[in-house]
Design a protein around this motif. Structure first.
Motif, mmCIF file in Angstrom:
data_model
loop_
_atom_site.group_PDB
_atom_site.id
_atom_site.type_symbol
_atom_site.label_atom_id
_atom_site.label_comp_id
_atom_site.label_asym_id
_atom_site.label_seq_id
_atom_site.Cartn_x
_atom_site.Cartn_y
_atom_site.Cartn_z
ATOM 1 N N LEU A 28 0.242 -1.432 -0.203
ATOM 2 C CA LEU A 28 -0.242 0.242 0.236
ATOM 3 C C LEU A 28 0.983 1.013 -0.098
ATOM 4 O O LEU A 28 -0.007 2.257 -0.384
ATOM 5 C CB LEU A 28 -0.878 -0.145 1.228
ATOM 6 N N SER A 29 1.854 0.844 0.762
ATOM 7 C CA SER A 29 2.929 2.475 1.129
ATOM 8 C C SER A 29 3.319 2.384 -1.057
ATOM 9 O O SER A 29 3.577 4.106 -0.987
ATOM 10 C CB SER A 29 4.193 1.436 2.278
ATOM 11 N N ASP A 30 3.988 1.632 -1.504
ATOM 12 C CA ASP A 30 4.172 1.371 -2.467
ATOM 13 C C ASP A 30 3.501 1.911 -3.283
ATOM 14 O O ASP A 30 4.185 2.536 -4.584
ATOM 15 C CB ASP A 30 4.926 0.738 -3.094
ATOM 16 N N VAL A 31 2.361 2.086 -3.577
ATOM 17 C CA VAL A 31 1.331 2.257 -4.581
ATOM 18 C C VAL A 31 0.818 3.952 -4.107
ATOM 19 O O VAL A 31 0.845 4.922 -4.976
ATOM 20 C CB VAL A 31 -0.253 1.841 -4.276
ATOM 21 N N THR A 35 -5.013 1.441 -9.358
ATOM 22 C CA THR A 35 -5.000 -0.134 -8.113
ATOM 23 C C THR A 35 -5.236 -1.432 -8.451
ATOM 24 O O THR A 35 -3.646 -2.046 -8.338
ATOM 25 C CB THR A 35 -5.258 0.409 -6.354
ATOM 26 N N LEU A 36 -6.276 -1.819 -9.030
ATOM 27 C CA LEU A 36 -7.134 -2.673 -8.936
ATOM 28 C C LEU A 36 -6.211 -3.018 -10.327
ATOM 29 O O LEU A 36 -6.058 -4.580 -10.395
ATOM 30 C CB LEU A 36 -8.359 -2.248 -9.508
ATOM 31 N N ASN A 37 -5.458 -2.764 -10.955
ATOM 32 C CA ASN A 37 -4.263 -3.230 -12.492
ATOM 33 C C ASN A 37 -3.245 -3.899 -11.207
ATOM 34 O O ASN A 37 -2.073 -4.378 -12.212
ATOM 35 C CB ASN A 37 -4.050 -2.256 -13.481
ATOM 36 N N LEU A 38 -3.055 -3.449 -10.234
ATOM 37 C CA LEU A 38 -1.758 -4.334 -9.457
ATOM 38 C C LEU A 38 -1.922 -4.971 -8.579
ATOM 39 O O LEU A 38 -1.204 -6.023 -8.353
ATOM 40 C CB LEU A 38 -1.067 -3.045 -8.691
ATOM 41 N N LEU A 39 -3.361 -5.740 -8.400
ATOM 42 C CA LEU A 39 -3.451 -6.832 -7.457
ATOM 43 C C LEU A 39 -3.316 -7.660 -8.294
ATOM 44 O O LEU A 39 -3.167 -7.919 -9.470
ATOM 45 C CB LEU A 39 -5.460 -6.933 -7.136
ATOM 46 N N ARG A 40 -3.047 -8.611 -7.602
ATOM 47 C CA ARG A 40 -2.022 -10.173 -7.757
ATOM 48 C C ARG A 40 -3.033 -11.574 -7.151
ATOM 49 O O ARG A 40 -3.204 -10.692 -6.066
ATOM 50 C CB ARG A 40 -0.498 -9.779 -7.411
ATOM 51 N N PHE A 41 -3.148 -12.580 -7.724
ATOM 52 C CA PHE A 41 -3.250 -13.567 -6.651
ATOM 53 C C PHE A 41 -4.409 -13.539 -6.593
ATOM 54 O O PHE A 41 -5.723 -13.358 -6.533
ATOM 55 C CB PHE A 41 -2.167 -14.195 -6.494
ATOM 56 N N SER A 42 -4.182 -14.069 -4.898
ATOM 57 C CA SER A 42 -5.342 -13.726 -3.783
ATOM 58 C C SER A 42 -6.095 -11.820 -3.801
ATOM 59 O O SER A 42 -7.114 -12.523 -4.016
ATOM 60 C CB SER A 42 -5.065 -14.292 -2.459
ATOM 61 N N ALA A 43 -5.299 -11.665 -3.922
ATOM 62 C CA ALA A 43 -5.490 -10.122 -3.748
ATOM 63 C C ALA A 43 -6.525 -10.113 -4.912
ATOM 64 O O ALA A 43 -7.317 -9.298 -5.017
ATOM 65 C CB ALA A 43 -4.891 -8.906 -3.883
ATOM 66 N N LYS A 44 -6.212 -10.444 -6.127
ATOM 67 C CA LYS A 44 -7.130 -9.984 -7.411
ATOM 68 C C LYS A 44 -9.004 -10.078 -7.118
ATOM 69 O O LYS A 44 -9.646 -10.130 -7.127
ATOM 70 C CB LYS A 44 -6.392 -10.720 -8.492
ATOM 71 N N ASP A 45 -8.115 -11.832 -6.605
ATOM 72 C CA ASP A 45 -9.567 -13.073 -5.943
ATOM 73 C C ASP A 45 -10.252 -12.003 -5.254
ATOM 74 O O ASP A 45 -11.582 -12.642 -5.553
ATOM 75 C CB ASP A 45 -9.643 -13.899 -6.375
ATOM 76 N N ARG A 55 -12.277 -9.441 -6.785
ATOM 77 C CA ARG A 55 -13.718 -9.850 -8.059
ATOM 78 C C ARG A 55 -15.304 -10.089 -7.014
ATOM 79 O O ARG A 55 -15.632 -9.779 -7.822
ATOM 80 C CB ARG A 55 -13.628 -11.137 -8.545
ATOM 81 N N LEU A 56 -14.652 -10.695 -6.004
ATOM 82 C CA LEU A 56 -15.559 -11.236 -5.835
ATOM 83 C C LEU A 56 -16.191 -9.558 -4.511
ATOM 84 O O LEU A 56 -17.261 -9.743 -4.347
ATOM 85 C CB LEU A 56 -15.377 -11.920 -3.463
ATOM 86 N N ILE A 57 -15.498 -8.976 -3.757
ATOM 87 C CA ILE A 57 -16.170 -8.057 -3.548
ATOM 88 C C ILE A 57 -16.864 -6.871 -4.662
ATOM 89 O O ILE A 57 -18.185 -6.381 -4.375
ATOM 90 C CB ILE A 57 -15.016 -7.074 -2.965
ATOM 91 N N ASN A 58 -16.113 -6.973 -6.290
ATOM 92 C CA ASN A 58 -16.571 -6.564 -7.069
ATOM 93 C C ASN A 58 -18.149 -7.005 -6.863
ATOM 94 O O ASN A 58 -19.046 -5.989 -7.688
ATOM 95 C CB ASN A 58 -15.776 -6.397 -8.117
ATOM 96 N N MET A 59 -18.465 -7.924 -7.263
ATOM 97 C CA MET A 59 -19.226 -8.882 -7.714
ATOM 98 C C MET A 59 -20.702 -8.109 -6.668
ATOM 99 O O MET A 59 -22.195 -8.250 -7.517
ATOM 100 C CB MET A 59 -19.544 -10.226 -7.053
ATOM 101 N N SER A 60 -19.895 -7.714 -5.226
ATOM 102 C CA SER A 60 -21.895 -7.200 -4.774
ATOM 103 C C SER A 60 -22.083 -5.449 -5.090
ATOM 104 O O SER A 60 -22.764 -5.504 -4.338
ATOM 105 C CB SER A 60 -21.439 -7.965 -3.312
ATOM 106 N N TYR A 61 -21.381 -4.791 -5.832
ATOM 107 C CA TYR A 61 -21.364 -4.060 -5.557
ATOM 108 C C TYR A 61 -22.373 -3.449 -6.932
ATOM 109 O O TYR A 61 -21.867 -4.024 -8.239
ATOM 110 C CB TYR A 61 -19.994 -3.141 -5.735
ATOM 111 N N MET A 66 -10.376 -1.272 3.419
ATOM 112 C CA MET A 66 -10.890 -2.520 3.140
ATOM 113 C C MET A 66 -9.659 -3.396 2.952
ATOM 114 O O MET A 66 -9.863 -5.128 3.643
ATOM 115 C CB MET A 66 -12.027 -2.231 1.411
ATOM 116 N N PHE A 67 -8.575 -3.135 2.156
ATOM 117 C CA PHE A 67 -7.606 -3.849 1.787
ATOM 118 C C PHE A 67 -7.119 -4.277 3.167
ATOM 119 O O PHE A 67 -6.177 -5.592 3.195
ATOM 120 C CB PHE A 67 -6.809 -3.004 1.308
#
Length: 146
Positions: free
Chosen positions: A4-7, A25-35, A38-44, A60-61
């Motif tokens: 987060l600090s780097d971002v 920032t969403l483009n920088l998410l990888r692996f479990s963070a991206k998953d 995606r789960l949160i995104n489905m509820s919005y 949230m992160f």
């Protein structure tokens, strides 16, 4: 926390506008963070997604990837930090790293200076506390010189 600090540093460097930070920032998410996102995104709804601020996203992160028990442990380590056999340079590095994980205790430079003074060895603290310092860096340099 380091990610987060780097971002946030990238936002500063690239002059990223506040309303684009989450999207970038969403483009920088990888692996479990991206998953996770995606789960949160489905509820919005699309409107809700568009209004998520950087502050909301980073909270949230942190809640997801830095559990409360871990944040509390890091906070306690920060408050309990004391110089032992480490050199001033080594303890300053540890202090700086721990400060990054405990922003609630490092809200001002004066608060950081007070904490830094409390954790350095007594003989160094007695020497440096006889002077006034305008910044944490000045205080740390005086401790190194001692």
């Amino acid at each position: 926390m380091r990610w987060l600090s780097d971002v946030e540093e990238c936002f500063f460097t690239c002059f990223c506008p506040a309303d684009k930070r989450v999207k970038c920032t969403l483009n920088l998410l990888r692996f479990s963070a991206k998953d996770w996102w995606r789960l949160i995104n489905m509820s919005y709804t699309p409107e809700q997604r568009a209004t998520v601020s950087w502050e909301q996203f980073s909270e949230m992160f942190r809640s997801r990837f830095v559990p409360l028990v871990e944040r509390e442990r890091l906070s306690q380590e920060y408050l309990d930090l004391r110089q032992g056999t480490e050199s001033v340079t080594e303890i300053t590095k540890i202090f700086t790293e721990r400060t990054m994980f405990c922003p609630e205790f490092a809200s001002s430079e004066q608060a950081q200076m007070t904490q830094y003074l409390s954790m350095i060895k007594t003989d160094i603290r007695q020497f440096v506390s006889t002077q006034c310092y305008g910044s944490l860096v000045e205080l740390q340099e005086a401790a190194r010189r001692r």
